[in-house]
Design an enzyme around this catalytic site. Structure first.
Site, PDB file in Angstrom:
ATOM      1  N   GLU A   1     -33.539  89.088  38.660  1.00 58.16           N
ATOM      2  CA  GLU A   1     -32.694  89.243  37.471  1.00 58.16           C
ATOM      3  C   GLU A   1     -31.371  89.863  37.906  1.00 58.16           C
ATOM      4  OE1 GLU A   1     -34.709  90.532  34.021  1.00 58.16           O
ATOM      5  OE2 GLU A   1     -32.905  91.188  32.985  1.00 58.16           O
ATOM      6  N   ARG A   2     -30.287  89.221  37.502  1.00 63.66           N
ATOM      7  CA  ARG A   2     -28.939  89.661  37.892  1.00 63.66           C
ATOM      8  C   ARG A   2     -28.789  89.702  39.413  1.00 63.66           C
ATOM      9  NH1 ARG A   2     -27.533  88.213  32.981  1.00 63.66           N
ATOM     10  NH2 ARG A   2     -28.534  89.468  31.402  1.00 63.66           N
TER      11      ARG A   2
ATOM     12  N   LYS B   1     -39.001 100.969  32.065  1.00 61.83           N
ATOM     13  CA  LYS B   1     -38.070 100.573  31.003  1.00 61.83           C
ATOM     14  C   LYS B   1     -38.928 100.381  29.759  1.00 61.83           C
ATOM     15  CE  LYS B   1     -34.949  96.777  29.664  1.00 61.83           C
ATOM     16  NZ  LYS B   1     -34.114  95.662  30.142  1.00 61.83           N
TER      17      LYS B   1
ATOM     18  N   GLU C   1     -34.581  96.321  24.837  1.00 63.31           N
ATOM     19  CA  GLU C   1     -34.453  94.874  25.060  1.00 63.31           C
ATOM     20  C   GLU C   1     -35.822  94.181  25.066  1.00 63.31           C
ATOM     21  OE1 GLU C   1     -30.339  94.288  27.331  1.00 63.31           O
ATOM     22  OE2 GLU C   1     -31.927  94.901  28.681  1.00 63.31           O
TER      23      GLU C   1
ATOM     24  N   ARG D   1     -36.402 105.385  32.033  1.00 64.94           N
ATOM     25  CA  ARG D   1     -35.004 105.001  31.820  1.00 64.94           C
ATOM     26  C   ARG D   1     -34.505 105.350  30.417  1.00 64.94           C
ATOM     27  NH1 ARG D   1     -33.714  99.488  32.434  1.00 64.94           N
ATOM     28  NH2 ARG D   1     -31.863  99.783  33.707  1.00 64.94           N
TER      29      ARG D   1
ATOM     30  N   ARG E   1     -23.795 101.397  19.581  1.00 61.81           N
ATOM     31  CA  ARG E   1     -24.710 101.314  20.727  1.00 61.81           C
ATOM     32  C   ARG E   1     -24.436 102.411  21.756  1.00 61.81           C
ATOM     33  NH1 ARG E   1     -25.216  96.218  24.938  1.00 61.81           N
ATOM     34  NH2 ARG E   1     -26.340  97.378  26.524  1.00 61.81           N
TER      35      ARG E   1
ATOM     36  N   LYS F   1     -27.820 105.443  33.060  1.00 62.05           N
ATOM     37  CA  LYS F   1     -26.758 104.599  33.634  1.00 62.05           C
ATOM     38  C   LYS F   1     -25.442 105.362  33.679  1.00 62.05           C
ATOM     39  CE  LYS F   1     -28.589 100.007  32.592  1.00 62.05           C
ATOM     40  NZ  LYS F   1     -28.386  98.659  32.041  1.00 62.05           N
TER      41      LYS F   1
ATOM     42  N   ASP G   1     -23.203  99.607  29.474  1.00 64.69           N
ATOM     43  CA  ASP G   1     -24.003  98.820  30.406  1.00 64.69           C
ATOM     44  C   ASP G   1     -23.208  98.308  31.602  1.00 64.69           C
ATOM     45  OD1 ASP G   1     -25.980  97.376  31.543  1.00 64.69           O
ATOM     46  OD2 ASP G   1     -26.085  95.824  30.005  1.00 64.69           O
TER      47      ASP G   1
ATOM     48  N   GLU H   1     -23.182  92.424  38.024  1.00 65.08           N
ATOM     49  CA  GLU H   1     -23.471  91.600  36.848  1.00 65.08           C
ATOM     50  C   GLU H   1     -22.242  91.360  35.987  1.00 65.08           C
ATOM     51  OE1 GLU H   1     -26.487  93.389  34.434  1.00 65.08           O
ATOM     52  OE2 GLU H   1     -26.181  92.017  32.764  1.00 65.08           O
TER      53      GLU H   1
ATOM     54  N   HIS I   1     -17.242  94.814  27.616  1.00 62.46           N
ATOM     55  CA  HIS I   1     -18.269  93.825  27.272  1.00 62.46           C
ATOM     56  C   HIS I   1     -17.664  92.571  26.639  1.00 62.46           C
ATOM     57  CE1 HIS I   1     -22.330  92.506  26.861  1.00 62.46           C
ATOM     58  NE2 HIS I   1     -22.854  93.703  26.991  1.00 62.46           N
TER      59      HIS I   1
ATOM     60  N   TRP J   1     -24.754  92.289  20.841  1.00 64.77           N
ATOM     61  CA  TRP J   1     -24.737  91.223  21.842  1.00 64.77           C
ATOM     62  C   TRP J   1     -23.366  90.540  21.866  1.00 64.77           C
ATOM     63  CZ3 TRP J   1     -29.969  88.327  20.506  1.00 64.77           C
ATOM     64  CH2 TRP J   1     -31.048  89.153  20.893  1.00 64.77           C
TER      65      TRP J   1
HETATM   66  O1  GCW Z   1     -27.330  95.021  32.138  1.00 68.23           O
HETATM   67  C1  GCW Z   1     -28.473  94.710  31.431  1.00 68.23           C
HETATM   68  C2  GCW Z   1     -28.906  93.400  31.987  1.00 68.23           C
HETATM   69  C3  GCW Z   1     -30.363  93.130  31.892  1.00 68.23           C
HETATM   70  C4  GCW Z   1     -31.126  94.342  32.418  1.00 68.23           C
HETATM   71  C5  GCW Z   1     -30.730  95.552  31.584  1.00 68.23           C
HETATM   72  C6  GCW Z   1     -31.393  96.834  32.027  1.00 68.23           C
HETATM   73  C7  GCW Z   1     -33.219  94.413  33.578  1.00 68.23           C
HETATM   74  O2  GCW Z   1     -28.173  92.387  31.359  1.00 68.23           O
HETATM   75  O3  GCW Z   1     -30.627  91.982  32.655  1.00 68.23           O
HETATM   76  O4  GCW Z   1     -32.510  94.137  32.411  1.00 68.23           O
HETATM   77  O5  GCW Z   1     -29.363  95.759  31.713  1.00 68.23           O
HETATM   78  O6  GCW Z   1     -30.743  97.616  32.693  1.00 68.23           O
HETATM   79  O7  GCW Z   1     -32.537  97.066  31.692  1.00 68.23           O
END
Ligand code: GCW
Length: 704
Positions: free
Chosen positions: A177-178, A297, A301, A333, A345, A369, A374, A402, A520, A542
């Site tokens: 993923e990514r 996690k 999501e 997380r 958000r 993070k 994000d 990403e 974003h 989104w």
């Molecule tokens: O940046 C977003 C990504 C998801 C990712 C999520 C996360 C693993 O688009 O792909 O999922 O963060 O950090 O959980």
């Protein structure tokens, strides 16, 4: 006739051989696989000094060397031979020595701290556990690779933080993923019998930076990793990585007790669930005594979590923490945003986690993070840093780019991470100080690509992550310089050109993608190109529209008292710096403020003109990078020189795409003409809106 042609051919072959021998050493073919561990032969005085030293490499004779000591010795031999350009002379003919002595009566007490000193013709590498010698060996090679005098190297180093972790978002079937660098480097299908030797090079690269742990699977976790079948696979991996000081961790799926445990619930307060996790942890520790722990996690999501049972994040985390006990940690997380909460958000993680401060068990670490949204090209630091004084926090960064053009855009991320690490939280500590008791995690950019990272310059981000986790006090410039010297060329002319180019690259990307605090704006799903017009997706956040809030009158997200008031989540001194749109650092202007298109910016230009100026500045910077790179051909082997040049051409084209598509959209809202002299977007807004990229890499299951 036949004979004659054969002779001509042989002569031609001889000539070709002579020509190939005559070319400079840097012209030998390279594909990037060796990363920064190339140990290119030294030249001139540096070579003469190393020749004069030609050391024997010896471990302390009063204890039995461990696998880690042996890995250190092997690396020193490999590195020094390569720097010399020939095998080391026989032992009896060696002139100096490198003496490794890192132990404390067999006890594992150290944290990898090491010293390097010379006396006479001996370099001593010392410390309290074998990892000290491993890290010391790599540090010595780093210095030698840059041409330092062997006998004047004096180092005294201690890792700033205990956990320096890679997080792999790798799925068991090999997708990432990514991930933009090919398939996963972990081959779960053929483990435990087969172990891909490439992972030893992965381990060496990590050890060279002091990275000491790796979470091997995606946080959108498959429950497979909690089955019996995966215990021997994980154990084999742990055994192979252990000599390099790397512990393994897994991402744990919260609902696994239901999916693979046969239980009707995953409720953290249910004794059957508690017993199940304890059994799983025991099975892992029986096979892997130094297993690091779980990363989770939850309730984000669409991932399962304790809230599915009306429980809190703390109750969920403590469930796993009690199963692990004092054998490892649970990293939980804070990247959560609810599917129902209508709050800004940027505020949600703080709102959910601050009330839980003090409620987590001691072996829980909350992973935050760098910014509150994000992994955007630029965000203010996350307000949770400094706001949970009774909880250990670990900083999560994203090495894989990403939202920063994947692998084709050259963006050196150290300046971004330094911004965060150095940020003063206003609560008595910088972010680096807040995370110091825990550490840093980096979402890995590794894959099956020969370059490991998908591009040569993306290797620098893996490197910078590790170096900053070891020492957040290092400057971006120092990191760029030592990386470039080891990876490409130690020639000062090369370094003086490439280092400033790397240092400017992050701001360039901010400028052509999301200038002035926009965020974003990436298109749906793949997060690659621009999509500011996307406004109709299921969840408000989104949509790029949610973040820019642009209309005919103005643009930007009001996060002050008149808007979402996300500002109040920061310490008063920090909030004060960002409260006034006239004095704020304009890189955060539209993050915190909604202002009219006519707003007077600090340059004296109206906002609209300033926005156009910044997009153009970003493009100019990328053009400058391409021009600089073109001058560096004499210093770089042909294959890598061409690869980098190709990707810079992609970046030049796409920087223009970002600017033109964004401006076409803003103009459709504000109806303003472009400032005098500004170039018209190349295509219509409809053209940009119609572009689709179904084959984009990196989002095997991602919903947005
Ligand atoms: O940046 C977003 C990504 C998801 C990712 C999520 C996360 C693993 O688009 O792909 O999922 O963060 O950090 O959980």
């Amino acid at each position: 006739m036949m004979v004659g042609r054969g002779l001509v051919n042989r002569c031609a072959a001889l000539l070709a051989l002579l020509l190939s021998l005559a070319v400079a050493p840097q012209a030998r073919a390279e594909d990037g696989y060796a990363l920064w561990l190339r140990y290119t032969p030294l030249e001139g005085e540096a070579l003469a000094r190393l020749e004069a030293f030609s050391p024997a490499i010896i471990t302390g004779t009063d204890y039995l060397p461990t696998d880690t000591d042996e890995a250190a010795v092997e690396e020193l031999e490999r590195g020094i031979e390569s720097l010399l350009g020939h095998p080391l002379p026989r032992r009896s003919e060696r002139k100096g020595s490198i003496l490794l002595r890192c132990h404390d009566n067999g006890r594992d007490v150290g944290d990898g701290s090491f010293t390097i000193r010379s006396t006479g013709t001996t370099i001593h590498i010392g410390g309290r556990d074998p990892r000290s010698c491993l890290y010391g060996a790599f540090a010595l090679l780093r210095e030698l690779s840059q041409g330092a005098h062997p006998l004047s190297i004096k180092l005294d180093e201690k890792p700033a933080m205990p956990l320096r972790l890679l997080n792999h978002w790798d799925n068991p079937e090999g997708t990432v993923e990514r991930g933009y660098a090919g398939r996963s480097i972990f081959d779960w299908w053929t483990l435990p019998e087969h172990f891909d030797r490439r992972l030893i090079d992965y381990a060496r690269a990590n050890a060279s930076l002091g990275i000491n742990g790796t979470v091997v699977n995606n946080v959108g976790a498959s429950p497979l990793f909690l089955t019996d079948a995966y215990v021997p696979k994980l154990a084999r991996l742990a055994d192979e990585l252990r000599p390099y000081g790397i512990r393994i961790y897994i991402s744990a799926r919260f609902s696994a007790p239901v999916e693979v445990g046969g239980l009707p619930t995953a409720d953290p307060l249910d004794p059957r669930v508690q017993a199940w996790w304890k059994t799983r942890a025991d099975a892992l520790y029986a096979a892997i005594p130094d297993f690091g722990g779980f990363l989770v996690k939850a309730n984000s999501e669409g991932q399962p979590g304790p809230q599915d049972y009306g429980r809190t994040h703390a109750e969920g985390a403590n469930l796993l923490a009690r199963a692990i006990g004092d054998r490892g940690v649970v990293i939980w997380r804070a990247f959560v945003y609810s599917a129902t909460d209508e709050t800004d958000r940027a505020k949600q993680a703080y709102n959910e986690f601050v009330p839980l401060d003090g409620k987590f068990d001691d072996n829980v670490i909350v992973q935050v993070k760098n910014g509150p949204i994000d992994f955007q090209p630029r965000e203010p630091f996350h307000p949770l840093f400094g706001a949970m004084p009774h909880t250990r926090l670990i900083l999560e960064t994203q090495i894989t780019k990403e939202y920063l053009g994947f692998t084709t855009h050259l963006v050196f991320l150290a300046p971004m991470w330094k911004d965060v690490l150095d940020a003063d939280t206003g609560r008595g500590a910088s972010v680096a100080e807040v995370v110091q008791p825990a550490g840093m995690a980096g979402v890995a950019n590794t894959g099956s690509d020969r370059t490991w990272s998908g591009s040569h310059f993306d290797q620098a981000n893996w490197y910078a992550f590790g170096r900053l986790a070891w020492d957040p006090g290092l400057s971006s410039e120092a990191i760029a310089r030592e990386w470039a010297a080891q990876t490409f060329s130690r020639a000062p002319q090369f370094l003086d050109a490439v280092v400033p180019m790397m240092l400017r690259s992050r701001q360039a990307t901010v400028d052509y993608m999301t200038p002035l605090g926009l965020t974003h704006q990436m298109a749906t799903g793949h997060h690659y190109g621009p999509g500011p017009w996307v406004c109709d997706l299921g969840r408000p956040e989104w949509n790029p529209c949610y973040y820019h809030r642009a209309d005919a009158a103005g643009i930007g997200f009001d996060r002050t008292e008149t808007g979402s008031n996300a500002l109040e989540q920061y310490a008063p001194a920090v909030a004060a710096r960002w409260r006034d749109p006239r004095t704020i650092d304009e890189d955060y202007l539209l993050w915190f403020h909604h202002v009219p298109w006519t707003f007077h910016t600090q340059s004296g230009r109206p906002l609209w003109d300033e926005l156009v100026h910044r997009y153009d500045r970003g493009i100019e910077a990328v053009d400058g990078m391409a021009r600089t790179w073109a001058t560096l051909e004499p210093h770089v082997d042909a294959e890598r020189f061409a690869d980098v040049g190709d990707f810079l051409r992609v970046q030049q084209r796409e920087a223009r795409w970002w600017r033109d598509a964004s401006l076409a959209y803003w103009q459709s809202l504000n109806g303003l003409p472009l400032p005098q002299g500004a170039r018209m977007p190349e295509h219509s807004l409809d053209y940009y809106r119609a572009l689709t990229f179904p084959e984009e890499p990196g989002h095997p299951h991602a919903p947005n």
